[in-house]
Design a protein around this motif. Structure first.
Motif, PDB file in Angstrom:
ATOM      1  N   ASN A   6      37.241  51.524  47.379  1.00 37.59           N
ATOM      2  CA  ASN A   6      36.561  51.431  46.087  1.00 37.59           C
ATOM      3  C   ASN A   6      37.174  50.345  45.215  1.00 37.59           C
ATOM      4  O   ASN A   6      36.451  49.614  44.545  1.00 37.59           O
ATOM      5  CB  ASN A   6      36.609  52.769  45.353  1.00 37.59           C
ATOM      6  CG  ASN A   6      35.724  53.811  46.004  1.00 37.59           C
ATOM      7  OD1 ASN A   6      34.806  53.486  46.739  1.00 37.59           O
ATOM      8  ND2 ASN A   6      36.008  55.063  45.741  1.00 37.59           N
ATOM      9  N   ILE A   7      38.481  50.245  45.197  1.00 33.31           N
ATOM     10  CA  ILE A   7      39.131  49.249  44.346  1.00 33.31           C
ATOM     11  C   ILE A   7      38.792  47.839  44.823  1.00 33.31           C
ATOM     12  O   ILE A   7      38.610  46.937  44.012  1.00 33.31           O
ATOM     13  CB  ILE A   7      40.659  49.481  44.240  1.00 33.31           C
ATOM     14  CG1 ILE A   7      41.266  48.643  43.120  1.00 33.31           C
ATOM     15  CG2 ILE A   7      41.364  49.160  45.537  1.00 33.31           C
ATOM     16  CD1 ILE A   7      40.946  49.117  41.749  1.00 33.31           C
ATOM     17  N   LYS A   8      38.665  47.644  46.121  1.00 28.19           N
ATOM     18  CA  LYS A   8      38.290  46.320  46.639  1.00 28.19           C
ATOM     19  C   LYS A   8      36.874  45.952  46.214  1.00 28.19           C
ATOM     20  O   LYS A   8      36.614  44.800  45.862  1.00 28.19           O
ATOM     21  CB  LYS A   8      38.438  46.274  48.158  1.00 28.19           C
ATOM     22  CG  LYS A   8      39.885  46.282  48.623  1.00 28.19           C
ATOM     23  CD  LYS A   8      40.028  46.021  50.089  1.00 28.19           C
ATOM     24  CE  LYS A   8      39.426  47.091  50.937  1.00 28.19           C
ATOM     25  NZ  LYS A   8      39.705  46.924  52.381  1.00 28.19           N
ATOM     26  N   VAL A   9      35.982  46.922  46.218  1.00 33.35           N
ATOM     27  CA  VAL A   9      34.596  46.669  45.797  1.00 33.35           C
ATOM     28  C   VAL A   9      34.552  46.378  44.297  1.00 33.35           C
ATOM     29  O   VAL A   9      33.886  45.430  43.866  1.00 33.35           O
ATOM     30  CB  VAL A   9      33.681  47.864  46.166  1.00 33.35           C
ATOM     31  CG1 VAL A   9      32.310  47.718  45.523  1.00 33.35           C
ATOM     32  CG2 VAL A   9      33.549  47.982  47.683  1.00 33.35           C
ATOM     33  N   GLY A  12      35.969  42.954  43.698  1.00 34.05           N
ATOM     34  CA  GLY A  12      35.014  41.941  44.148  1.00 34.05           C
ATOM     35  C   GLY A  12      33.892  41.722  43.159  1.00 34.05           C
ATOM     36  O   GLY A  12      33.516  40.582  42.865  1.00 34.05           O
ATOM     37  N   ARG A  13      33.368  42.813  42.627  1.00 32.71           N
ATOM     38  CA  ARG A  13      32.304  42.702  41.628  1.00 32.71           C
ATOM     39  C   ARG A  13      32.811  41.989  40.378  1.00 32.71           C
ATOM     40  O   ARG A  13      32.100  41.182  39.777  1.00 32.71           O
ATOM     41  CB  ARG A  13      31.784  44.087  41.253  1.00 32.71           C
ATOM     42  CG  ARG A  13      30.958  44.735  42.330  1.00 32.71           C
ATOM     43  CD  ARG A  13      30.483  46.094  41.894  1.00 32.71           C
ATOM     44  NE  ARG A  13      29.799  46.772  42.982  1.00 32.71           N
ATOM     45  CZ  ARG A  13      29.670  48.078  43.074  1.00 32.71           C
ATOM     46  NH1 ARG A  13      30.165  48.868  42.138  1.00 32.71           N
ATOM     47  NH2 ARG A  13      29.041  48.616  44.091  1.00 32.71           N
ATOM     48  N   ARG A  14      34.041  42.307  40.001  1.00 35.48           N
ATOM     49  CA  ARG A  14      34.623  41.691  38.798  1.00 35.48           C
ATOM     50  C   ARG A  14      34.829  40.193  38.999  1.00 35.48           C
ATOM     51  O   ARG A  14      34.508  39.392  38.118  1.00 35.48           O
ATOM     52  CB  ARG A  14      35.954  42.385  38.476  1.00 35.48           C
ATOM     53  CG  ARG A  14      36.628  41.864  37.246  1.00 35.48           C
ATOM     54  CD  ARG A  14      35.865  42.196  35.999  1.00 35.48           C
ATOM     55  NE  ARG A  14      36.642  41.790  34.846  1.00 35.48           N
ATOM     56  CZ  ARG A  14      36.135  41.357  33.715  1.00 35.48           C
ATOM     57  NH1 ARG A  14      34.833  41.284  33.566  1.00 35.48           N
ATOM     58  NH2 ARG A  14      36.901  40.996  32.733  1.00 35.48           N
ATOM     59  N   VAL A  15      35.346  39.821  40.164  1.00 33.68           N
ATOM     60  CA  VAL A  15      35.545  38.399  40.459  1.00 33.68           C
ATOM     61  C   VAL A  15      34.202  37.675  40.447  1.00 33.68           C
ATOM     62  O   VAL A  15      34.076  36.595  39.860  1.00 33.68           O
ATOM     63  CB  VAL A  15      36.273  38.205  41.812  1.00 33.68           C
ATOM     64  CG1 VAL A  15      36.239  36.746  42.253  1.00 33.68           C
ATOM     65  CG2 VAL A  15      37.704  38.708  41.727  1.00 33.68           C
ATOM     66  N   ARG A  16      33.189  38.270  41.050  1.00 34.43           N
ATOM     67  CA  ARG A  16      31.856  37.650  41.070  1.00 34.43           C
ATOM     68  C   ARG A  16      31.321  37.472  39.650  1.00 34.43           C
ATOM     69  O   ARG A  16      30.809  36.403  39.295  1.00 34.43           O
ATOM     70  CB  ARG A  16      30.865  38.488  41.887  1.00 34.43           C
ATOM     71  CG  ARG A  16      29.460  37.883  41.896  1.00 34.43           C
ATOM     72  CD  ARG A  16      28.461  38.707  42.675  1.00 34.43           C
ATOM     73  NE  ARG A  16      28.809  38.673  44.081  1.00 34.43           N
ATOM     74  CZ  ARG A  16      28.897  39.758  44.856  1.00 34.43           C
ATOM     75  NH1 ARG A  16      28.678  40.961  44.360  1.00 34.43           N
ATOM     76  NH2 ARG A  16      29.204  39.640  46.126  1.00 34.43           N
ATOM     77  N   THR A  17      31.457  38.506  38.822  1.00 36.85           N
ATOM     78  CA  THR A  17      30.985  38.433  37.440  1.00 36.85           C
ATOM     79  C   THR A  17      31.682  37.311  36.685  1.00 36.85           C
ATOM     80  O   THR A  17      31.030  36.500  36.019  1.00 36.85           O
ATOM     81  CB  THR A  17      31.218  39.776  36.726  1.00 36.85           C
ATOM     82  OG1 THR A  17      30.443  40.783  37.379  1.00 36.85           O
ATOM     83  CG2 THR A  17      30.822  39.713  35.260  1.00 36.85           C
ATOM     84  N   LEU A  69      41.237  40.462  35.751  1.00 38.14           N
ATOM     85  CA  LEU A  69      40.536  40.789  36.996  1.00 38.14           C
ATOM     86  C   LEU A  69      40.391  42.293  37.191  1.00 38.14           C
ATOM     87  O   LEU A  69      39.543  42.746  37.949  1.00 38.14           O
ATOM     88  CB  LEU A  69      41.288  40.202  38.204  1.00 38.14           C
ATOM     89  CG  LEU A  69      41.421  38.684  38.271  1.00 38.14           C
ATOM     90  CD1 LEU A  69      42.187  38.306  39.535  1.00 38.14           C
ATOM     91  CD2 LEU A  69      40.067  37.999  38.239  1.00 38.14           C
ATOM     92  N   PHE A  70      41.214  43.068  36.470  1.00 36.38           N
ATOM     93  CA  PHE A  70      41.226  44.520  36.650  1.00 36.38           C
ATOM     94  C   PHE A  70      40.581  45.270  35.497  1.00 36.38           C
ATOM     95  O   PHE A  70      40.781  46.469  35.356  1.00 36.38           O
ATOM     96  CB  PHE A  70      42.664  44.998  36.873  1.00 36.38           C
ATOM     97  CG  PHE A  70      43.274  44.401  38.099  1.00 36.38           C
ATOM     98  CD1 PHE A  70      42.985  44.910  39.357  1.00 36.38           C
ATOM     99  CD2 PHE A  70      44.096  43.295  38.014  1.00 36.38           C
ATOM    100  CE1 PHE A  70      43.519  44.341  40.498  1.00 36.38           C
ATOM    101  CE2 PHE A  70      44.634  42.715  39.149  1.00 36.38           C
ATOM    102  CZ  PHE A  70      44.345  43.246  40.388  1.00 36.38           C
ATOM    103  N   VAL A  71      39.804  44.583  34.676  1.00 37.71           N
ATOM    104  CA  VAL A  71      39.071  45.225  33.594  1.00 37.71           C
ATOM    105  C   VAL A  71      37.681  45.549  34.144  1.00 37.71           C
ATOM    106  O   VAL A  71      36.800  44.698  34.156  1.00 37.71           O
ATOM    107  CB  VAL A  71      38.981  44.315  32.349  1.00 37.71           C
ATOM    108  CG1 VAL A  71      38.186  45.002  31.244  1.00 37.71           C
ATOM    109  CG2 VAL A  71      40.366  43.935  31.867  1.00 37.71           C
TER     110      VAL A  71
END
Length: 76
Positions: A6-9, A12-17, A69-71
């Motif tokens: 879950n944390i990887k997903v 990944g979504r955060r990096v993409r955003t 990246l972790f928000v």
């Protein structure tokens, strides 16, 4: 292991955003990071588990702090 998936997903979504907000394509972002585009794609899909060093490279290329990246739950 489910939580680590879950944390990887989420990451990944955060990096993409953040990448899209910066107006960068995957290819342009990868070039700016000095990484392969397929590696960036894997991070964004949550299939890669980037090291702390790679996360720092991503944050630097996005002109942001590593902690950004972790928000995962931004208001809006």
């Amino acid at each position: 292991m489910k939580n680590s998936e879950n944390i990887k997903v989420l990451l990944g979504r955060r990096v993409r955003t953040l990448r899209m907000q910066a107006g960068l394509s995957q290819e342009g972002f990868a070039e700016k990071c000095g990484l392969d585009r397929t590696y960036i794609s894997g991070i964004e899909r949550g299939t890669r588990n980037p090291t702390l060093e790679v996360l720092y490279i991503l944050a630097t290329a996005l002109n942001t702090e590593l902690t950004t990246l972790f928000v995962f739950n931004e208001p809006g």
